[in-house]
Design a protein around this motif. Structure first.
Motif, PDB file in Angstrom:
ATOM      1  N   UNK A   1      60.028  61.472  44.688  1.00 60.42           N
ATOM      2  CA  UNK A   1      59.343  62.464  43.851  1.00 60.42           C
ATOM      3  C   UNK A   1      58.346  63.278  44.663  1.00 60.42           C
ATOM      4  N   UNK A   2      57.593  62.588  45.525  1.00 62.50           N
ATOM      5  CA  UNK A   2      56.640  63.303  46.369  1.00 62.50           C
ATOM      6  C   UNK A   2      57.320  64.272  47.315  1.00 62.50           C
ATOM      7  N   UNK A   3      58.449  63.861  47.859  1.00 70.31           N
ATOM      8  CA  UNK A   3      59.196  64.740  48.769  1.00 70.31           C
ATOM      9  C   UNK A   3      59.674  65.982  48.026  1.00 70.31           C
TER      10      UNK A   3
ATOM     11  N   UNK B   1      57.131  54.531  38.801  1.00 72.94           N
ATOM     12  CA  UNK B   1      55.964  54.688  37.931  1.00 72.94           C
ATOM     13  C   UNK B   1      54.736  55.121  38.727  1.00 72.94           C
ATOM     14  N   UNK B   2      54.520  54.506  39.879  1.00 72.66           N
ATOM     15  CA  UNK B   2      53.363  54.880  40.699  1.00 72.66           C
ATOM     16  C   UNK B   2      53.494  56.312  41.217  1.00 72.66           C
ATOM     17  N   UNK B   3      54.703  56.685  41.631  1.00 79.70           N
ATOM     18  CA  UNK B   3      54.916  58.057  42.104  1.00 79.70           C
ATOM     19  C   UNK B   3      54.674  59.061  40.974  1.00 79.70           C
ATOM     20  N   UNK B   4      55.105  58.724  39.771  1.00 73.46           N
ATOM     21  CA  UNK B   4      54.874  59.608  38.628  1.00 73.46           C
ATOM     22  C   UNK B   4      53.384  59.736  38.328  1.00 73.46           C
ATOM     23  N   UNK B   5      52.662  58.627  38.356  1.00 77.44           N
ATOM     24  CA  UNK B   5      51.225  58.673  38.077  1.00 77.44           C
ATOM     25  C   UNK B   5      50.498  59.556  39.092  1.00 77.44           C
ATOM     26  N   UNK B   6      50.898  59.482  40.361  1.00 77.43           N
ATOM     27  CA  UNK B   6      50.280  60.343  41.371  1.00 77.43           C
ATOM     28  C   UNK B   6      50.606  61.811  41.113  1.00 77.43           C
ATOM     29  N   UNK B   7      51.862  62.083  40.738  1.00 76.16           N
ATOM     30  CA  UNK B   7      52.262  63.473  40.491  1.00 76.16           C
ATOM     31  C   UNK B   7      51.555  64.049  39.275  1.00 76.16           C
TER      32      UNK B   7
ATOM     33  N   UNK C   1      48.613  63.093  38.137  1.00 76.18           N
ATOM     34  CA  UNK C   1      47.184  63.227  38.435  1.00 76.18           C
ATOM     35  C   UNK C   1      46.872  64.471  39.266  1.00 76.18           C
ATOM     36  N   UNK C   2      47.814  64.899  40.079  1.00 77.60           N
ATOM     37  CA  UNK C   2      47.569  66.058  40.957  1.00 77.60           C
ATOM     38  C   UNK C   2      48.810  66.955  40.991  1.00 77.60           C
ATOM     39  N   UNK C   3      49.042  67.731  39.919  1.00 75.42           N
ATOM     40  CA  UNK C   3      50.231  68.603  39.866  1.00 75.42           C
ATOM     41  C   UNK C   3      50.223  69.625  40.993  1.00 75.42           C
ATOM     42  N   UNK C   4      51.371  69.833  41.584  1.00 74.83           N
ATOM     43  CA  UNK C   4      51.509  70.811  42.655  1.00 74.83           C
ATOM     44  C   UNK C   4      51.737  72.202  42.059  1.00 74.83           C
ATOM     45  N   UNK C   5      51.153  73.232  42.640  1.00 71.73           N
ATOM     46  CA  UNK C   5      51.380  74.594  42.148  1.00 71.73           C
ATOM     47  C   UNK C   5      52.872  74.956  42.205  1.00 71.73           C
ATOM     48  N   UNK C   6      53.333  75.618  41.170  1.00 68.78           N
ATOM     49  CA  UNK C   6      54.725  76.060  41.150  1.00 68.78           C
ATOM     50  C   UNK C   6      55.716  74.975  40.770  1.00 68.78           C
ATOM     51  N   UNK C   7      55.220  73.767  40.465  1.00 70.91           N
ATOM     52  CA  UNK C   7      56.088  72.648  40.103  1.00 70.91           C
ATOM     53  C   UNK C   7      55.900  72.319  38.622  1.00 70.91           C
ATOM     54  N   UNK C   8      56.993  72.219  37.908  1.00 68.11           N
ATOM     55  CA  UNK C   8      56.954  71.724  36.533  1.00 68.11           C
ATOM     56  C   UNK C   8      57.625  70.362  36.522  1.00 68.11           C
ATOM     57  N   UNK C   9      56.894  69.361  36.083  1.00 67.65           N
ATOM     58  CA  UNK C   9      57.408  67.999  36.009  1.00 67.65           C
ATOM     59  C   UNK C   9      57.797  67.700  34.564  1.00 67.65           C
TER      60      UNK C   9
END
Length: 326
Positions: free
Chosen positions: A59-61, A87-93, A95-103
């Motif tokens: 997810x981070x990649x 789950x941990x990767x989702x929680x990080x994403x 908490x800090x959404x990246x610009x231009x990314x819709x999760x």
């Protein structure tokens, strides 16, 4: 800066939760969200990740900024089945959404992955519900809404016939509605449904049960034998017989209230209440009790307790019609 050079406002927030078990509704919610995103990002890149095949860190990649820029949607399926890494990767994403990314996170329900759901809601995610469609009332409402959304008029009889024919699977019910809309003109009535799905309607346990609870022995046996001949298993037929008898008991016990009120209290559609009330005129409490006992015995027989499931369901039908006072 002139109006022509102002970047369009995003119509969809960066976090979206699609919550609930109904696959058809969830798929539509995800598709509608992606369509909304493409209004302002025609070249939107869509990535799908699945809990069953997820690799830690993926997810981070995927959420990392692209060298070529552009908006991106990441759809995470089955978060309710996610292992701890996802789950941990989702929680990080979250908490800090990246610009231009819709999760977009798909969660069918349950406690697993609840921290992710809570984090999404705390992060002001758009929540799109996909509630289960189980009762006949819910299925009737779903089919009626499909026709309204397509701007087509369908009679109550058409909706009832369609639910009885293909209502076991919501995906099939949705496809059947779309087929009728595409292939017909004018008002969709019961005759139209029977033209397209008559074989299924006639062969279902619902038609067998309808004939049985009205005391029509000949028609009930004819429909039963036809259903068996076209491959309908005795088990669901017995289940429908039991369901119809229990429905009579419940509606009878509910008293004389308005159909819509009784339907709401019992989790039925109003037309089911009306039909049960019409059938109740030929039944006594004792007759219903004997019929329910006969169907319970048949249920045991068709699930391995006897040697001849077809004979068992025939005997149940005969017991029901014998207890009906026409």
């Amino acid at each position: 800066m002139s109006q022509d050079t102002v970047a369009p406002t995003r119509r969809v927030p960066s976090l979206v939760l699609v919550s609930g078990p109904e696959q058809v509704l969830a798929d539509r919610a995800v598709a509608a969200t992606l369509d909304d995103l493409r209004v302002t990002a025609p070249d939107l890149e869509t990535i799908r990740l699945y809990a069953a095949t997820y690799e830690p860190g993926a997810l981070g990649v995927q959420a990392a900024p692209s060298l070529f820029g552009g908006d991106k949607a990441i759809v995470v399926h089955d978060a309710d089945e996610a292992a701890e890494d996802l789950q941990q990767d989702l929680l990080r994403a979250v908490a800090a959404p990246e610009p231009g990314i819709t999760l977009i996170v798909r969660h069918k329900g349950g406690n697993r992955g609840k921290k992710v759901v809570d984090a999404l809601k705390a992060g002001k995610a758009r929540v799109l519900e996909a509630p289960a469609i189980k009762s006949d009332r819910d299925k009737s409402d779903f089919a009626a809404h499909e026709f309204v959304a397509a701007r087509r008029k369908a009679t109550g009889g058409a909706v009832r016939a369609l639910v009885e024919a293909v209502g076991k699977d919501i995906g099939e019910l949705a496809a059947a509605c779309q087929q009728l809309v595409a292939d017909t003109t004018g008002v969709i009535d019961e005759r139209t449904v029977l033209l397209y799905h008559g074989g299924k309607v006639e062969a279902t346990g619902f038609k067998v049960a309808d004939a049985a609870v009205t005391g029509d022995t000949g028609e009930a046996l004819r429909l039963l034998r036809h259903a068996i001949a076209v491959g309908v298993d005795p088990v669901p037929i017995v289940a429908v017989l039991a369901q119809q008898l229990r429905q009579l008991v419940r509606v009878g016990a509910a008293g004389r209230g308005r159909s819509v009120d009784v339907a709401r209290d019992l989790g039925l559609a109003p037309w089911q209440v009306d039909k049960a009330r019409r059938s109740l005129s030929g039944w006594s409490p004792e007759g219903l009790a004997r019929s329910i006992q006969a169907v319970a015995a048949a249920d045991f027989e068709v699930k391995g307790g006897g040697r001849d499931p077809v004979y068992a369901v025939e005997q149940a039908v005969l017991a029901i019609t014998a207890n009906h006072t026409r």
